[in-house]
Design an enzyme around this catalytic site. Structure first.
Site, PDB file in Angstrom:
ATOM      1  CD  GLU A  26      -0.939   0.740   3.646  1.00 25.52           C
ATOM      2  OE1 GLU A  26      -1.388   1.875   3.404  1.00 25.52           O
ATOM      3  OE2 GLU A  26      -0.986   0.216   4.769  1.00 25.52           O
ATOM      4  CE  LYS A  88      -6.370   7.393   5.933  1.00 23.07           C
ATOM      5  NZ  LYS A  88      -6.467   7.643   7.383  1.00 23.07           N
ATOM      6  CB  VAL A 108      -5.623  -1.634   4.476  1.00 23.05           C
ATOM      7  CG1 VAL A 108      -6.111  -3.075   4.389  1.00 23.05           C
ATOM      8  CG2 VAL A 108      -4.268  -1.567   5.170  1.00 23.05           C
ATOM      9  CG  ASP A 140     -13.041   6.686  13.416  1.00 25.19           C
ATOM     10  OD1 ASP A 140     -13.000   5.945  12.411  1.00 25.19           O
ATOM     11  OD2 ASP A 140     -12.182   7.554  13.658  1.00 25.19           O
ATOM     12  CB  SER A 142     -10.751   1.507   9.624  1.00 23.74           C
ATOM     13  OG  SER A 142     -10.101   1.466   8.369  1.00 23.74           O
ATOM     14  CB  ALA A 143     -13.372   2.154   4.776  1.00 23.02           C
ATOM     15  CG  ASP A 144      -8.261  -0.296   6.362  1.00 23.21           C
ATOM     16  OD1 ASP A 144      -8.514   0.356   5.333  1.00 23.21           O
ATOM     17  OD2 ASP A 144      -7.234  -0.128   7.057  1.00 23.21           O
ATOM     18  CE  LYS A 161      -1.262   2.119  14.195  1.00 22.07           C
ATOM     19  NZ  LYS A 161      -1.255   1.124  13.162  1.00 22.07           N
TER      20      LYS A 161
HETATM   21  N1  PSU Z   1      -1.723   1.829  10.506  1.00 26.35           N
HETATM   22  C1  PSU Z   1      -0.386   2.090  10.466  1.00 26.35           C
HETATM   23  N2  PSU Z   1       0.117   2.816   9.475  1.00 26.35           N
HETATM   24  C2  PSU Z   1      -0.665   3.301   8.490  1.00 26.35           C
HETATM   25  C3  PSU Z   1      -2.066   3.013   8.523  1.00 26.35           C
HETATM   26  C4  PSU Z   1      -2.552   2.281   9.535  1.00 26.35           C
HETATM   27  O1  PSU Z   1       0.340   1.679  11.348  1.00 26.35           O
HETATM   28  O2  PSU Z   1      -0.141   3.985   7.603  1.00 26.35           O
HETATM   29  C5  PSU Z   1      -2.920   3.488   7.386  1.00 26.35           C
HETATM   30  C6  PSU Z   1      -3.273   2.304   6.462  1.00 26.35           C
HETATM   31  O3  PSU Z   1      -3.196   2.744   5.134  1.00 26.35           O
HETATM   32  C7  PSU Z   1      -4.707   2.004   6.842  1.00 26.35           C
HETATM   33  C8  PSU Z   1      -5.217   3.374   7.174  1.00 26.35           C
HETATM   34  O4  PSU Z   1      -5.432   1.395   5.822  1.00 26.35           O
HETATM   35  O5  PSU Z   1      -4.148   3.989   7.868  1.00 26.35           O
HETATM   36  C9  PSU Z   1      -6.471   3.353   8.004  1.00 26.35           C
HETATM   37  O6  PSU Z   1      -6.959   4.621   8.079  1.00 26.35           O
HETATM   38  P1  PSU Z   1      -8.403   4.864   8.690  1.00 26.35           P
HETATM   39  O7  PSU Z   1      -8.264   4.485  10.136  1.00 26.35           O
HETATM   40  O8  PSU Z   1      -8.679   6.327   8.479  1.00 26.35           O
HETATM   41  O9  PSU Z   1      -9.332   3.969   7.945  1.00 26.35           O
HETATM   42 MN    MN Z   2     -11.962   6.436  10.551  1.00 26.81          MN
END
Ligand code: PSU
Ligand code: MN
Length: 307
Positions: A26, A88, A108, A140, A142-144, A161
């Site tokens: 990614e 992003k 992701v 909140d 994540s869309a992941d 994390k």
């Molecule tokens: N966790 C990390 N480093 C990162 C990310 C997550 O340790 O760079 C990034 C990844 O690209 C992940 C994204 O898909 O953050 C998730 O963001 P969000 O929580 O806004 O969905």
């Molecule tokens: Mn989010």
């Protein structure tokens, strides 16, 4: 029609047509997850690790409005130098970034989408997004996670994390039928540390068993991703107390500054790095290397699977 949007590099395209193993990588981790120039150094080193382990790397991003699988060194440097100035891009953003013909770093979620379009089933990252702490009121998530529920890509990570609510993240994955597999571990790792106190659904001790299960899932038509949790090597893991303290403090600052939405994860990562005087970044880099190596081996084992 897909070719109109998707650009696969000649090297990746050749590997795919010959049935050779390819590992998707990614780019949000490059633009938003690490500071320049370590982000570029890491991204290039990760590609080298994949090659050394006999697979072809396909770093994924959107460049000038094209979905790209396989970036040049120059393109990686460009994204890394621009850092947070690059958009992003998650699932919702893809059509707009394409329509505007601009450049975006893929999370992701969006990397999985593009990997699936390019027919790359194995993907290595650092950590996935998940259910944030306090999600009961912030919503909140994540869309992941939704992408893991739907898209046929296996993601090698070091867990997630503890800026996230790991227990709720695992509950979500269970609900949506995403297998969480521990590689040589019974415990779901917490990114910077090997332990979280939470279990995985299945433990596997070699890539052949893992490749077989992934192959079987998709052969049966059971759509969706697989989350592989590969703990950071012992010698690089952080001590529980200082990292926990840094995470708590970073979350407090984010709350005070009312940071929300897609800004929160990059903000917390940068804050934790500052609070640990760069130690969290060192651990982050090492765990990505470790995941790239496992993903290359898994891609090889997967490419040998037949009914
Ligand atoms: N966790 C990390 N480093 C990162 C990310 C997550 O340790 O760079 C990034 C990844 O690209 C992940 C994204 O898909 O953050 C998730 O963001 P969000 O929580 O806004 O969905
Ligand atoms: Mn989010």
């Amino acid at each position: 029609m897909l070719n109109h949007y998707l650009k696969i590099s000649p090297e990746v395209s050749k590997a795919l047509s010959e049935g050779k193993p390819v590992v998707a990588l990614e780019s949000t981790i490059i633009a938003h997850g690490m500071p320049y120039p370590k982000n570029v150094e890491t991204a290039l080193a990760v590609e080298n690790i994949v090659r050394k382990n006999k697979a072809i790397p396909a770093t994924i991003a959107i460049i000038d409005g094209k979905l790209c699988a396989g970036l040049s060194k120059k393109e990686i440097q460009h994204i890394g130098k621009l850092g947070q100035k690059v958009v992003k891009v998650s699932r919702r953003d893809i059509p707009f970034i394409l329509a505007q013909k601009i450049t975006g770093a893929t999370t992701v979620a969006s990397t999985m989408i593009i990997a699936e379009m390019a027919r790359i089933p194995i993907f290595a990252t650092g950590g996935i997004g998940g259910v944030h702490r306090g999600a009961a009121s912030s919503m909140d998530v994540s869309a992941d996670l939704q992408e893991l529920a739907n898209t046929n890509v296996a993601v090698v990570s070091a867990g997630a994390k503890s800026i996230l609510d790991l227990k709720l993240t695992l509950e979500y994955l269970e609900t949506y039928g995403v297998p969480v597999v521990g590689f040589k571990t019974d415990e779901f790792p917490a990114f910077y540390t090997r332990k979280s106190g939470l279990g995985v659904d299945y433990r596997v001790d070699n890539v052949t068993d893992l490749a077989k299960a992934i192959f079987t899932k998709w052969d049966l038509g059971l759509n969706g991703g697989v989350l592989i949790a590969n703990p950071i090597l012992k010698k690089y893991q952080m001590k529980f107390e200082p990292i926990t303290e840094a995470i708590e403090k970073a979350i407090q600052v984010a709350e005070k500054k009312e940071i929300q939405g897609k800004k929160i994860t990059p903000f917390l990562l940068a804050k934790i790095e500052k609070l640990t005087k760069g130690k969290s970044l060192d651990a982050n880099i090492q765990l990505v290397y470790n995941n790239a190596k496992l993903a290359a081996k898994l891609a090889i084992a997967y490419s040998k699977q037949t009914i």
